[in-house]
Enzyme design. Sequence first.
Site: not given
Length: 421
Positions: A239, A318, A346-347
């Site tokens: 982390g 994110y 395509c977005e």
Amino acid sequence: MDHFLYKNGTLHAEDVAIPDIAASVGTPFYVYSTATLTRHYRLFTEALSPLPHLVCFAIKSLSNVAVLKTLGNLGAGMDVVSGGEYLRAKAAGVPGDRIVFSGVGKTRAEMQLALTGGIRQFNVESEPEMRALSEVATSLGVTAPVTVRVNPDVDARTHEKIATGKKENKFGIPIARASEVYAEAARLPGLRVVGIDVHIGSQLTELEPFEQAYLKVADLTRRLRSEGHTITRLDLGGGLGIPYTRSNEAPPLPTDYGALIKRTVGDLGCEIEIEPGRLISGNAGLLVASVIYVKNGEGRDFLILDAAMNDLVRPSMYGAHHDIVPVAEPAVASPTQEFDVVGPVCETGDTFARGRDLPLVAEGDLLAFRSAGAYGAVMASEYNTRPLIPEVLVHGDHFAVIRARPTFDEILNRDTIPPWL
Ligand code: LLP
């Protein structure tokens, strides 16, 4: 620190010029630096010395077998979360006694695989999982070494999708119930309790949440020992965050993290395990792409790259920032322009950066996304039937393709036509 620097006006990976790799494998591609992987692994081993310890690389961050072999040869352990990752660790030559098995939903088949092939420990996360593991181990005539992952209810102060240590998250057992759960673990015939596990989240940019969690683990160690359990290992998870921008971020250093571990749990006589992923692999990798078109839109200019969200999903998933730099070093004080950096998918979500200030670039220019080694290639997909991009490993002035770009035939041949068509 990494080993991606400009030399003679061109971005290099160690001593290899990025355009040389591009000419050989085509864009887009991922490239990793052996020197950076090695350096980051060693930072952890140095930070934990002289405590007895094992640095278990979190394979999920970058799972190419050549990368695992690079780290495994240095003595690294591996943290795996699936049967597939377990097999990768073994394929890299890492012995079972250096592999820890984490994850909230291990299947019986995965347990069997690891018990048969050799495993250092399972980090179990629930009572049903403990019971299943005990059954599988008993049926194989072995005992499974286990830690129980405790959820310390600590706010890791990171992105909500990658925080894992709050009581509302799906991970671990509530620390308040640990006595009860360890008592059951001790009773189960197929298990042997060896320690405690905790992991509170990813991309932590402060040490304080670690401190809170590790102090709770220290208290728990004393309590469980007084209840008769043998606690010889503490798995403190991964982390530790990395800087994603060159300028304004200064996450804690591994040395400070190591000092914190010594201060909080160092006097318990336990072997310390940690599971860093991103800090070892993140800044050891670039994603290199070419500019397909420069498109002047209404009030915005778009850089359309040949890399897309399917190759590096972190910005769309994110809202993550990755520095983007030209491979040809821009002249000092050269003019810049604001671009929306996008891929061909395509977005609208296929956007790497909006309004990013970049030196003037033209069609065909190479760009590099920094800090793309962790959670880059491993999270890629073939969305829009875009082949998974190659991975390249650099070592000094050598480079090798460590995963080749599949051909369209290979991709299409995976689909099969049922007999009625
Ligand atoms: N150990 C366990 C049990 C984990 O769940 C993780 C990461 C690690 C170790 C390694 O954490 P690290 O040192 O890499 O922070 N895809 C997200 C990150 C997901 C992290 C999941 N767990 C991203 O791209 O930011």
